[in-house]
Design an enzyme around this catalytic site. Structure first.
Site, mmCIF file in Angstrom:
data_model
loop_
_atom_site.group_PDB
_atom_site.id
_atom_site.type_symbol
_atom_site.label_atom_id
_atom_site.label_comp_id
_atom_site.label_asym_id
_atom_site.label_seq_id
_atom_site.Cartn_x
_atom_site.Cartn_y
_atom_site.Cartn_z
ATOM 1 N N LYS A 209 0.752 -1.168 0.086
ATOM 2 C CA LYS A 209 0.028 0.060 -0.076
ATOM 3 C C LYS A 209 1.027 1.384 -0.082
ATOM 4 O O LYS A 209 1.374 1.717 0.993
ATOM 5 C CB LYS A 209 -0.986 0.157 1.295
ATOM 6 C CG LYS A 209 -1.948 1.144 1.023
ATOM 7 C CD LYS A 209 -2.503 1.863 2.085
ATOM 8 C CE LYS A 209 -1.747 3.109 2.823
ATOM 9 N NZ LYS A 209 -1.659 4.189 2.099
ATOM 10 N N GLU A 283 9.836 0.763 10.356
ATOM 11 C CA GLU A 283 10.902 1.914 9.994
ATOM 12 C C GLU A 283 10.193 3.051 10.301
ATOM 13 O O GLU A 283 9.264 3.517 9.508
ATOM 14 C CB GLU A 283 11.093 1.518 8.409
ATOM 15 C CG GLU A 283 12.011 0.250 8.271
ATOM 16 C CD GLU A 283 13.385 0.149 8.570
ATOM 17 O OE1 GLU A 283 13.964 1.260 9.053
ATOM 18 O OE2 GLU A 283 14.027 -0.869 8.517
ATOM 19 N N CYS A 317 13.470 10.491 6.728
ATOM 20 C CA CYS A 317 13.614 10.256 8.124
ATOM 21 C C CYS A 317 14.884 10.155 8.882
ATOM 22 O O CYS A 317 14.878 10.349 10.120
ATOM 23 C CB CYS A 317 13.177 8.509 7.923
ATOM 24 S SG CYS A 317 13.910 7.501 6.788
ATOM 25 N N GLU A 414 10.091 15.663 15.175
ATOM 26 C CA GLU A 414 10.555 15.500 13.887
ATOM 27 C C GLU A 414 9.763 16.583 12.973
ATOM 28 O O GLU A 414 8.381 16.593 12.813
ATOM 29 C CB GLU A 414 10.157 14.087 13.349
ATOM 30 C CG GLU A 414 10.575 13.793 11.959
ATOM 31 C CD GLU A 414 10.109 12.494 11.259
ATOM 32 O OE1 GLU A 414 9.204 11.881 11.538
ATOM 33 O OE2 GLU A 414 11.190 11.570 10.739
HETATM 34 P P1 NAP Z 1 2.303 7.946 8.021
HETATM 35 O O1 NAP Z 1 1.356 9.028 8.303
HETATM 36 O O2 NAP Z 1 2.784 7.072 9.325
HETATM 37 O O3 NAP Z 1 1.875 7.028 6.725
HETATM 38 C C1 NAP Z 1 2.925 6.063 6.214
HETATM 39 C C2 NAP Z 1 1.933 5.014 5.509
HETATM 40 O O4 NAP Z 1 0.955 4.551 6.628
HETATM 41 C C3 NAP Z 1 0.947 5.759 4.546
HETATM 42 O O5 NAP Z 1 0.868 4.667 3.597
HETATM 43 C C4 NAP Z 1 -0.119 5.752 5.299
HETATM 44 O O6 NAP Z 1 -1.389 5.906 4.465
HETATM 45 C C5 NAP Z 1 -0.378 4.611 6.188
HETATM 46 N N1 NAP Z 1 -1.132 4.730 7.283
HETATM 47 C C6 NAP Z 1 -1.710 5.806 7.946
HETATM 48 N N2 NAP Z 1 -2.653 5.408 9.023
HETATM 49 C C7 NAP Z 1 -2.533 4.055 8.996
HETATM 50 C C8 NAP Z 1 -3.007 3.028 9.654
HETATM 51 N N3 NAP Z 1 -3.680 3.501 10.746
HETATM 52 N N4 NAP Z 1 -2.855 1.879 9.656
HETATM 53 C C9 NAP Z 1 -1.872 1.430 8.735
HETATM 54 N N5 NAP Z 1 -1.417 2.243 7.730
HETATM 55 C C10 NAP Z 1 -1.727 3.896 7.889
HETATM 56 O O7 NAP Z 1 3.839 8.548 7.380
HETATM 57 P P2 NAP Z 1 4.072 9.576 6.290
HETATM 58 O O8 NAP Z 1 3.347 10.970 6.679
HETATM 59 O O9 NAP Z 1 3.606 9.082 5.156
HETATM 60 O O10 NAP Z 1 5.751 9.476 6.170
HETATM 61 C C11 NAP Z 1 6.542 10.195 7.036
HETATM 62 C C12 NAP Z 1 7.004 9.334 8.165
HETATM 63 O O11 NAP Z 1 7.808 8.045 7.715
HETATM 64 C C13 NAP Z 1 8.048 10.403 8.808
HETATM 65 O O12 NAP Z 1 7.901 10.154 10.177
HETATM 66 C C14 NAP Z 1 9.455 9.591 8.420
HETATM 67 O O13 NAP Z 1 10.363 9.605 9.290
HETATM 68 C C15 NAP Z 1 9.050 8.149 8.377
HETATM 69 N N6 NAP Z 1 9.916 7.546 7.383
HETATM 70 C C16 NAP Z 1 10.663 6.198 8.016
HETATM 71 C C17 NAP Z 1 11.553 5.858 7.285
HETATM 72 C C18 NAP Z 1 12.678 4.619 7.844
HETATM 73 O O14 NAP Z 1 13.230 4.079 7.115
HETATM 74 N N7 NAP Z 1 12.755 4.758 8.958
HETATM 75 C C19 NAP Z 1 11.734 6.158 5.922
HETATM 76 C C20 NAP Z 1 10.906 6.864 5.399
HETATM 77 C C21 NAP Z 1 9.988 7.857 6.112
HETATM 78 P P3 NAP Z 1 -1.842 7.423 3.721
HETATM 79 O O15 NAP Z 1 -0.647 7.917 3.394
HETATM 80 O O16 NAP Z 1 -2.620 7.036 2.596
HETATM 81 O O17 NAP Z 1 -2.515 8.109 4.806
#
Ligand code: NAP
Ligand code: MG
Length: 510
Positions: A209, A283, A317, A414
């Site tokens: 997804k 992650e 991240c 963050e």
């Molecule tokens: P996010 O809001 O946590 O969303 C990540 C993914 O999870 C999206 O596909 C989102 O869908 C989905 N999602 C949202 N709510 C969910 C739920 N309750 N259950 C299952 N899936 C759900 O994060 P983001 O804003 O897209 O990305 C930024 C974050 O990712 C930052 O905190 C960054 O540090 C972290 N990140 C970490 C790494 C690593 O390798 N550690 C790499 C890249 C990014 P929708 O977008 O469709 O709502």
């Protein structure tokens, strides 16, 4: 070309050499990368069982180009019924896929990697349009690294016994099963490759997804799977929002969940799989410390710090968002940084000379603005170079705060944007103490001329990746992952493969 498809060029007005102001000088941007290489469809369906299928939900949603604020295309919304169909397709494909020899699985992965490279320009332009990141990053980083992940894992597919000796005599590492994978918007294609490649090498099948705001390159990757004649159902891609992700995580047909995203959602996912026989890797977010010692090559360190925080608009991240500079060189270093920041070119992401593109979404822009305001309110000193931003779309100037203390919100939370916070340290002990004073632990950076100091500091860093005299460098062979609230599990290298195999008859569980 299908009737519903049209050339992207016809859909968006091409800016003709817009005048941009960089640090007080006016410059004219050259013509942007042609979007002719991309054929956008008006509507994208779900990819289930090897074909694009209309969603049961009968709903589609727009995906926007952050540099213009305009919709690029409509994308299918997967509800719980669609998620179920995708999991069933992955389940059906599992016996055939796991039975293939590692050698045969490797052939598919090599084929995917090669086709991805053949279509590199198309992927780079589409990623830039859907995400807002500069074309020079999608062209030189995202796409080649995504292909590298498929090549790298193709190499492991027929060597799993060598990689993981320790299964009982005569037995081989087994796939985990059906894997639900959820990825964020900041590296849409690269995160898809990080997830899908090791899963396939290990003999698993996948339901992926992508994030709601950047789904297009994952869908283009499905065309590559078709071209590579990957057996139907081995990878399924369902687009939607957080509720789609939640339905996937809660589906009883999964054997493993692999999630990359925010710490907040990671915690919800951990709660959702608790008590079920489901493997989990997370992650999550980060707040990396970037340490500059007085003996460092300061001009090189400036380049590293700029790369650390302004690469991909700071939507990284592992971004080096907390700069810790040794007190004796603080003023000199900050002046050098200010001069360098004034030369960062912000503007049309399709322009090959652009350094910083658009902020990915209106919601992310609002979050950055809120935290920058908090930095000002809490007494840190703001610096932004003179920089005229495009009128349409979502933009934020490269930003630096000095005089930041450990308690400031900009030092603890963050921001996930182009905002650097700077504070000082006097001794290596104090540097390590301040660097580790965070709830996260994904990455860190050290700039010093002394090899012994690098080792001394790196050993004490509570961070999954520690870069020395460089920053934000990635390689498929190098494991990536966090400590503390940055998650658990690794992606890349031997450790990354380990999450996608089970060891029958091994003394240790797993
Ligand atoms: P996010 O809001 O946590 O969303 C990540 C993914 O999870 C999206 O596909 C989102 O869908 C989905 N999602 C949202 N709510 C969910 C739920 N309750 N259950 C299952 N899936 C759900 O994060 P983001 O804003 O897209 O990305 C930024 C974050 O990712 C930052 O905190 C960054 O540090 C972290 N990140 C970490 C790494 C690593 O390798 N550690 C790499 C890249 C990014 P929708 O977008 O469709 O709502
Ligand atoms: Mg988009």
């Amino acid at each position: 070309m299908a009737k519903t498809e049209k050339k992207a060029r016809g859909k968006r007005a091409q800016p003709k050499g817009p005048a941009l102001q960089f640090g007080g000088k006016w410059a004219y941007a050259p013509a942007p990368e042609s979007t002719d290489v991309v054929t956008l469809r008006e509507r994208y369906d779900l990819f289930v069982g090897g074909s694009f299928v209309r969603p049961k939900s009968r709903r589609w949603f727009p995906t926007v180009n952050p540099a213009t604020g305009h919709s690029l295309a409509e994308v299918a919304y997967a509800n719980a019924a669609d998620v179920d169909l995708a999991v069933q397709a992955a389940k059906k494909a599992l016996p055939g896929w796991r039975k293939l020899s590692g050698d045969d699985r490797a052939r598919y992965l090599f084929r995917i990697a090669r086709i991805l490279l053949e279509r590199a320009r198309e992927f780079a332009v589409l990623e830039t349009m859907d995400n807002g990141k500069p074309i020079k990053e999608t062209r030189d980083v995202d796409v080649p690294l995504a292909a590298q992940h498929f090549f790298h894992h193709a190499g492991w597919a027929d060597k799993l016994e060598l990689l993981f000796p320790g299964a009982a005599a005569g037995q081989k590492p087994e796939p985990v099963g059906v894997v639900g994978q959820i990825i964020p918007w900041n590296f849409p294609l690269l995160m898809a490759a990080w997830k899908v490649a090791p899963a396939l090498a290990g003999g698993n099948t996948v339901v992926l997804k992508p994030a709601e705001t950047s789904p297009l390159t994952a869908l283009l990757l499905c065309e590559v799977f078709q071209q590579a004649e990957l057996p139907p159902g081995v990878v399924n891609v369902i687009t939607g929002d957080g509720a789609t992700g939640k339905a996937l995580v809660e589906h009883p047909g999964l054997d493993k969940v692999a999630f990359t995203g925010s710490t907040e959602v990671g915690k919800q996912i951990q709660a959702a799989v608790a008590g079920r026989k489901v493997d989990l890797t997370l992650e999550l977010g980060g707040k990396a410390a970037h340490l500059v010692f007085e003996d460092a090559a300061l001009d090189q360190a400036v380049e590293g710090v700029v790369r650390g925080i302004f690469f991909n608009q700071g939507h990284v991240c592992c971004a080096g968002s907390r700069l810790l500079v040794q007190e004796s060189v603080h003023d000199t270093f900050v002046q050098k940084l200010q001069r360098r920041m004034a030369r960062i070119r912000v503007g049309d992401p399709l322009d090959k000379n652009t350094d910083m593109g658009a902020i990915h979404s209106q919601a992310q822009l609002a979050r950055i603005q809120e935290l920058v305001q908090a930095g000002v309110d809490e007494g840190a000193e703001l610096f932004q170079p003179a920089c005229s931003l495009p009128r349409h779309g979502y933009w934020f100037a490269p930003t630096m705060f000095t005089g930041v203390t450990q308690s400031h919100r900009i030092s603890r939370e963050e921001i996930f944007g182009p905002v650097l916070s700077v504070s000082t340290f006097r001794t290596p002990d104090e540097a390590v103490q301040k660097a580790n004073d965070t709830s996260y632990g994904l990455s860190a950076g050290i700039w010093t001329d002394k090899g012994a100091r690098i080792l001394w500091v790196a050993e004490r860093m509570r961070a999954g990746v520690v870069w020395n005299n460089t920053f934000n460098r990635f390689d498929a062979a190098s494991p990536f992952g966090g400590f503390k609230e940055s998650g658990f599990g690794r992606e890349g290298g031997r450790q990354g493969m380990r999450a996608y195999v089970r060891m029958p008859g091994a003394l240790l569980p797993g």
